[in-house]
Design an enzyme around this catalytic site. Sequence first.
Site, mmCIF file in Angstrom:
data_model
loop_
_atom_site.group_PDB
_atom_site.id
_atom_site.type_symbol
_atom_site.label_atom_id
_atom_site.label_comp_id
_atom_site.label_asym_id
_atom_site.label_seq_id
_atom_site.Cartn_x
_atom_site.Cartn_y
_atom_site.Cartn_z
ATOM 1 N N VAL A 1 41.063 26.874 -43.194
ATOM 2 C CA VAL A 1 39.944 26.534 -44.087
ATOM 3 C C VAL A 1 39.472 27.780 -44.840
ATOM 4 C CG1 VAL A 1 37.516 25.820 -44.133
ATOM 5 C CG2 VAL A 1 39.160 24.541 -42.764
ATOM 6 N N LYS B 1 34.373 32.949 -52.531
ATOM 7 C CA LYS B 1 34.049 34.313 -52.971
ATOM 8 C C LYS B 1 34.590 34.583 -54.368
ATOM 9 C CE LYS B 1 32.026 33.994 -50.057
ATOM 10 N NZ LYS B 1 31.876 33.056 -48.948
ATOM 11 N N GLY C 1 21.105 20.622 -47.465
ATOM 12 C CA GLY C 1 21.347 21.658 -46.470
ATOM 13 C C GLY C 1 21.217 23.047 -47.081
ATOM 14 N N GLU D 1 16.190 20.955 -47.729
ATOM 15 C CA GLU D 1 16.431 21.521 -46.393
ATOM 16 C C GLU D 1 15.447 20.863 -45.427
ATOM 17 O OE1 GLU D 1 18.405 23.672 -44.560
ATOM 18 O OE2 GLU D 1 16.956 23.309 -42.967
ATOM 19 N N ALA E 1 26.054 19.747 -47.218
ATOM 20 C CA ALA E 1 26.453 20.953 -46.461
ATOM 21 C C ALA E 1 25.482 21.102 -45.298
ATOM 22 C CB ALA E 1 26.412 22.167 -47.375
ATOM 23 N N ARG F 1 28.911 22.267 -39.604
ATOM 24 C CA ARG F 1 30.311 21.947 -39.311
ATOM 25 C C ARG F 1 30.436 21.599 -37.831
ATOM 26 N NH1 ARG F 1 33.861 23.446 -43.295
ATOM 27 N NH2 ARG F 1 35.581 23.532 -41.815
ATOM 28 N N ALA G 1 35.069 33.524 -39.572
ATOM 29 C CA ALA G 1 36.485 33.885 -39.543
ATOM 30 C C ALA G 1 36.733 35.165 -38.753
ATOM 31 C CB ALA G 1 36.991 34.049 -40.977
ATOM 32 N N HIS H 1 24.374 60.333 -51.409
ATOM 33 C CA HIS H 1 23.280 60.033 -52.338
ATOM 34 C C HIS H 1 23.836 59.996 -53.755
ATOM 35 C CE1 HIS H 1 19.231 60.015 -53.972
ATOM 36 N NE2 HIS H 1 19.597 60.969 -54.816
#
Length: 473
Positions: A40, A50, A182, A205, A270, A273, A321, A445
């Site tokens: 998946v 992504k 969700g 939600e 969503a 799972r 994952a 920096h």
Amino acid sequence: METQLAILGGGPGGYAAAFLAADLGMQVTVVDVEPTLGGVCLLRGCIPSKALLHVAKAMGEVQHLSDWGVSFSPPKIDPQALRARKNQVVATLTNGLGQLSKKRQVRVVRARATFENSQTLRLEPVGNQPLEDDRLTFGHCILATGSSPTRLKALEPPSARVMDSTAALDLPDIPETLLVIGGGYIGLEMGTVYAALGSRVSVVEMTDGLLPGADRDLVKPLHKRLERDFEAIWLNTKVTSLAEKKNAIEVSMEGPEGAKTQRFSRVLVAVGRRPNSAGLGLENTKVQIDAKGFVTVDRQQRTADPRIFAIGDVAGEPMLAHKAAHEGKVAVEVLAGHAATFEPRAIPAVVFTDPEIAWAGLTETEAKRQGRRIETAVFPWAASGRAQSVGRPEGLTKWIIDSETERVVGCGIVGVGAGDLIGEAVVAIEFGAHLRDLTDSIHPHPTLCETLGFAAEVYFGTATDLYRPRKKA
Ligand code: NAD
């Protein structure tokens, strides 16, 4: 067919285990229903999402350049080209896995497998690809079958307009309006993609905040930005029914302001799972399953069946994952006779929204729930030269510190690139770093990773760019 080690499932857990086992000299067979390795995560999860989030972020950054006196005309989006480019990313990576498995002589069998007993998998062909044999006998098996989207009866009218994460990643079109049910990882990541592409996105939600597992101070800057980018965020709200109408889904909801009905071009469900442990014939083995459907394992990934190990989403939370891959390597090392156990101090979690949220180790909320004596040290990014120079001062970096030892036990970051920054925190927590180790380490920096050093200085009341004297005990 026979094999020394069978691995059921070719996702990031399964293929990491397979490759390590081959590297250690084992003869390995991976069985998966898909035509390629990847699972998946690679085929319809982490990687394609992504790729799309990369586009969303670039579009957001370009828009934000108008604050700096640089303006572009509104973008033209070609969904077909976008889909193709995303699919190309997936193809490049799956081809790579194919080559790596060949080089390592890992046999990959495309089949649907069920356990006949503790030593045999029965194989059924998928599509019209004939199988060399309909049984695979093994010395040991690693179960790595992953998880699937949770389905709720009330949220499932037979309509292509109601999508799960797989359908949403296929990008069927850019809907005018999208309701995300969700406000977790998937809902917010995919909501971010669709909002950037031009959909008017709303989120519903059921709990009182987005990303219920994350500390509230980390969620706050994201919530604020999403209030700008999304049409609406409804908390403490439940969807009671969905109905198909002409060119729309009619959604009924119940929230603090009572019941309401609204139409959306598409809906993304969503709501979590669940582990893929059913329908595998596990009842023909000694493997035990808990009330939530997770396979019960010990810290060496052994199930109750001496020949079968389990890893990844099917073996328990968090469903990530990198946790699956790590568990897979532990299982293989145990099989190879090494003294390996899965006992991480810090499993990082990253939500790839804009800003990103990342945390590792103990969260502040969880520490308080456990009644553990902790302190926190927070560095607000408004005092970071780098955050200011990229126009994103809303972030913060927070260490969670054991009060007695002054060692870091957790870290939370919200801000651009938080997912990359959390890596330093994972190493620090795993190594049991003292806050002095962090202030003594010279950070480059001007960067955002400096904020990890600065947050440690905040604890001692000595952060150069912030006046926050240490409170006397
Ligand atoms: P999730 O658990 O992150 O979020 C589900 C959300 O839905 C929760 O906030 C929950 O309160 C809410 N919810 C549940 N039932 C609801 C209802 N009936 N109405 C309204 N809200 C409801 O689950 P997800 O977003 O589906 O993702 C599943 C898993 O996939 C995650 O837990 C994570 O492990 C994994 N994932 C990880 C990443 C990442 O690492 N960046 C990205 C995507 C998915």
